[in-house]
Design an enzyme around this catalytic site. Structure first.
Site, PDB file in Angstrom:
ATOM      1  N   GLY A   9       0.801  -1.220   0.000  1.00  0.00           N
ATOM      2  CA  GLY A   9       0.000   0.000   0.000  1.00  0.00           C
ATOM      3  C   GLY A   9       0.828   1.261   0.000  1.00  0.00           C
ATOM      4  N   ASP A  35       9.912  -7.425  -0.652  1.00  0.00           N
ATOM      5  CA  ASP A  35      11.071  -6.527  -0.692  1.00  0.00           C
ATOM      6  C   ASP A  35      11.443  -6.089   0.721  1.00  0.00           C
ATOM      7  OD1 ASP A  35      12.972  -5.333  -2.517  1.00  0.00           O
ATOM      8  OD2 ASP A  35      12.165  -3.387  -1.988  1.00  0.00           O
TER       9      ASP A  35
END
Length: 297
Positions: free
Chosen positions: A151, A175
């Site tokens: 988000g 990540d």
């Protein structure tokens, strides 16, 4: 392992250290000097590189064929033409799509434009300004692409656009850096200091990891199951498709779908049991329940 760098564009380095970046004018010899080719063959599943870096485009086939590793495009300012050539040369993945790459432009969509590439493409006739009627580029499978669904890195509507363009290529990635699951505070990413906490200088004041003193994201702190829940919310996709984006699709990209990302007979029994609300209840690794006593054994 996934090796991200150091053959990347300095303009799109993200949180990577500028002093560590390299080019490859000598082709495979530069990768041997950097990693050691035996290390690549034995320990690396795929690497991220910018195709426009000197020597990279020409070396992709050798990395794929000789070293037997995958190549993913990322941390790059490549034009769409360069990205297409890299894809034809064997690069079949895009690293964290939309992040650390040239933004989509209607005249030159860059790496992002690979989302719209057909498996069999017409050749464009420069002389006539149109598509030829009988000439095609060789058929190449469409790219897989990673999405950081926290988000923050990618807007929910952008995630939905990518999914609608190529559902079967979506791969959910975190990540994440070392602060995932840990409290707010100061952490290290290589030699850099990273602040984790609410970022008041960023839109929406999200909880994120940034290089100290900047608003530059230093990876994420999201978990993969959070990405699955977010992906479903953002795209309104069926549960099975969200789960496949975190299991089957990455296994297909790596060429190991015969034993990973599947529950078929003979596959490795790597299984996650989820609740109805998509919370992790238990994890099995090769058929054995993961517990504090068995993890890391």
């Amino acid at each position: 392992a996934h090796v991200e760098g150091p053959f990347m564009n300095p303009r799109k380095k993200g949180a990577h250290e500028l002093a560590c970046l390299r080019t490859a004018p000598n082709g495979l010899a530069d990768f041997d000097e950097c990693y050691g080719l035996d290390n690549l063959r034995d320990y690396v599943a795929y690497m991220t590189a910018a195709p426009e870096v000197n020597g990279m485009l020409e070396t992709i086939p050798s990395l794929v064929d000789s070293c037997k590793i995958g190549v993913s495009l990322g941390h790059s300012a490549a034009t769409h033409d360069v990205a297409r050539q890299a894809h034809r040369n064997g690069a079949k993945m895009i690293t964290h799509l939309f992040n650390a790459m040239t933004c989509f432009h209607h005249r030159d969509p860059g790496i992002v434009g690979l989302l719209g590439a057909a498996e069999k493409e017409h050749c464009f006739n420069v002389d006539t300004g149109g598509l030829t009627t009988d000439t095609y580029m060789p058929q190449v499978a469409r790219s897989f692409y990673g999405l950081i669904c926290d988000g923050i890195h990618v807007h929910p509507n952008t995630v939905k656009i990518a999914y609608n363009s190529h559902p079967a290529g979506a791969i959910l990635v975190t990540d994440a850096m070392g602060a995932m699951g840990l409290p707010d505070g100061e952490y290290k990413l290589g030699n850099m200091s990273v602040d984790v906490g609410l970022q008041k200088g960023m839109a929406g004041c999200p909880r994120a990891a940034v290089i100290q003193g900047t608003h530059t994201l230093a990876g994420s702190i999201v978990t993969l199951i959070e990405c699955v829940r977010n992906f479903m919310e953002y795209t309104q996709c069926p549960l099975v498709e969200a789960l496949e984006a975190a299991s089957l699709h990455p296994a297909q990209m790596l060429g190991i779908a015969d034993r990973k990302g599947t529950l078929k007979y003979g596959a490795d029994a790597d299984i996650i049991i989820l609740t109805d609300s998509l919370q992790v209840e238990s994890v099995f690794v090769r058929g054995e329940l993961a517990t504090p006593e068995t993890v890391g054994r």
